[in-house]
Design an enzyme around this catalytic site. Sequence first.
Site, PDB file in Angstrom:
ATOM      1  N   TYR A   8      18.275  29.358   7.986  1.00  0.00           N
ATOM      2  CA  TYR A   8      17.175  30.158   8.535  1.00  0.00           C
ATOM      3  C   TYR A   8      17.272  30.249  10.046  1.00  0.00           C
ATOM      4  CZ  TYR A   8      14.649  30.284   4.114  1.00  0.00           C
ATOM      5  OH  TYR A   8      14.274  30.530   2.816  1.00  0.00           O
ATOM      6  N   LYS A  46       0.838  -1.211   0.000  1.00  0.00           N
ATOM      7  CA  LYS A  46       0.000   0.000   0.000  1.00  0.00           C
ATOM      8  C   LYS A  46       0.869   1.256   0.000  1.00  0.00           C
ATOM      9  CE  LYS A  46      -0.509  -0.703   4.989  1.00  0.00           C
ATOM     10  NZ  LYS A  46      -0.266   0.545   5.703  1.00  0.00           N
TER      11      LYS A  46
END
Lengths: 431, 431
Positions: free
Chosen positions: A325, A41
């Site tokens: 950042y 899946k």
Amino acid sequence: MKNSVGKFAKSVLEINLDRISQNYKILKSYLRKAICGASIKTNAYGIGMMPVARKLFAEGCNDFFVANLDEALECKKVLSNNNIYSLNRSCDYSLPKVVNDSVISLNYNEQNFSASGEDGYEKLQNEQVISITEVIDSKIYSRNPNIYILHGVNCIDGAKAAAEMGLTPIISDLSQLEIWNNYGKKIGKKLAAVLHLETGMGRLALQKSDALQISTNSELISNVELTYIMSHLSCSDEINHVMNKEQLNEMQEYQKMFKNIPVSFSNSGGIFLGEEYHFDLVRPGAALFGIHSCHQKQTPFLQVVTLKAGILQKKILEKDQAIGYGATVSAKRGDKIITLECGYGDGYFRNLSNLGKGYYNNKELRQIGRVSMDMIIFNANNLTEEEFNEINYVELLGDNINVNEVANCAGTIGYEVLTSLGSRYKKVYIG
Amino acid sequence: MKNSVGKFAKSVLEINLDRISQNYKILKSYLRKAICGASIKTNAYGIGMMPVARKLFAEGCNDFFVANLDEALECKKVLSNNNIYSLNRSCDYSLPKVVNDSVISLNYNEQNFSASGEDGYEKLQNEQVISITEVIDSKIYSRNPNIYILHGVNCIDGAKAAAEMGLTPIISDLSQLEIWNNYGKKIGKKLAAVLHLETGMGRLALQKSDALQISTNSELISNVELTYIMSHLSCSDEINHVMNKEQLNEMQEYQKMFKNIPVSFSNSGGIFLGEEYHFDLVRPGAALFGIHSCHQKQTPFLQVVTLKAGILQKKILEKDQAIGYGATVSAKRGDKIITLECGYGDGYFRNLSNLGKGYYNNKELRQIGRVSMDMIIFNANNLTEEEFNEINYVELLGDNINVNEVANCAGTIGYEVLTSLGSRYKKVYIG
């Protein structure tokens, strides 16, 4: 979501299909009588439904579990004879290229990776392809795989599509059963189905009263052939968890309720709980892909995925320098800094910021600064000058740092590491 | 990675392109002279490069920033006249369908979403399509967009592809500059480029000594036309961070070094630091997509993404019941339980386990148990019986619970929430 294919990508995701085969063989070696299916899946746990389904099918696996009808239809398509030959006729595929003797580059449109059969074989040979599972044994496609839909079918259109393609819904709701049974009536056929029974997962399953109704009212399944009853273990990763035995007991009770119907019970972890957990059909997923499915430190399963993040820039800092950042970290003048083509937009979790590790030449490198969307930065001070000059990738996932270790570092599980892998990498399937 | 298209999916991802347009207009309203570009890297922050690029292009945006060459080529393709008309000729697209008066269902192959021009318009009208940006104003395609590649070009093949498609690499390395300049020499053309200069981000940029070399040795750029110099703010989300002013000062220094070359400096956050940060071209991304780009609680930007997770099963528990993997939580007999078609395999982070929230009818519902790969479970006790009967989705992202709130809950930022959105949803673009 759909993303650019990594034609010019420097970062390479290697997926070793041969190791998936080996993991499948290892799993089978633990089983005495039970059939070994496979859970593929979620795009085969992020690895790629098509190549994985085909590899396992070639390996003899005939029972595939997918999440929903869309996945089931895709699985059916990639394992279907007709599709392969029609694609051969039109030659509507991008030819894979040989990267080295044993590696096939898959810079291809995945939907079109369907070379097989005699025509396809010759065509591919001309292009110097060394090995493709489908080519090695195209006869495997005469088998008809069982494809089980864990979410079942939930509407009449869905039932029609599933029935026409010979798919097997897993029924976890009386309304699903009604849709499927009615569709069987309509077309005058008994349609295969699996009943998913609640034993303790509390997620998606028939409760006991529903099960009782079904077992005592044959009208509800007049046009359904129950090929299995099943349930799902919630704590199989913890061998001594009390839930395991409780769920086993419940399953055995259901076995009495549905006499002579085969049982599917165990995921990867369940296989290691002992033979009584195996019943008739197991459906491992995690172990196939090298994910730890139990708390044992040592598992025999091979790593399947290697991520070699390409280098966008190497530099030696000419002054002290904040990195990334938020300027969360400072690097020093003279530090060796590497910027990699990989970020959280590629599934390298942002919460690996200042925690991530990578490897080159068996040396550990440390990630510094916040993970950006498209880039991460590593400190490479512990490389020699020669190594710093030659380095062209950092291993972020692979034999030196496996999927479970990355998961630990990011505070999650290997499953999420794999299903999060982004789509911008150059993908290389081995085997 | 590639995944099944959500043909039968119950979970719907709505992307409001009109709101992206409005956010773009809001951003422009903060600018006095600077041009407003758009950062649409990483598949437009996970939202979909093609519809976003086209919507913004139609809105007048002409400067697009993408991460790498693959994305740049895709961006060029989707904004290119030729491509659109050739697709019209072959009619090789899946026609979108009207879901309601103002919504276009995009169960289409994204690559083929190219209906435009006169032919396409008529064709689409026949199919009762209400609005498609490209149809409204097909003339926009006579403009030629600037597409900037943040990672630059790193090999001769890349330079060739970029030059042929008229793309503009952002140069952050002398070796990149050499490749680009040499390619210009080879084809006898001056090729557009942007210089990315280090001001404090420490990630991917030319250091000062490199910049000095370039500014003083015209031979290095003999076949390059510098259309901009640029740098990137590391702390613009914190208005009072000392780095902002420091980086601004550095940028102003570089401006003296590269006289008369226009400057691009600000991302979304930078725009709110004041006009001196705007220079000639800004390149917001986050704000366009409703992500908070600064620490102000109130931002004027509209939410763009709504995730309505479809319901696989509703049930009222007939006994006390452990919920999900690890049996981390117990629910009581009589509890209303909803299982949703969404999991970490769809980008609903596993670390939202027992923390996630959803909404229905303005009522908050709480996620319980561990997030699974393909499913999550909610407690719905605070719905009335009527609501419990009628509910068919739970809002996991949208006006009631925006991308920034989900990010806070998951310990990350809105950017990662969007770039992680999975590919199994049914996607609906509005506008």
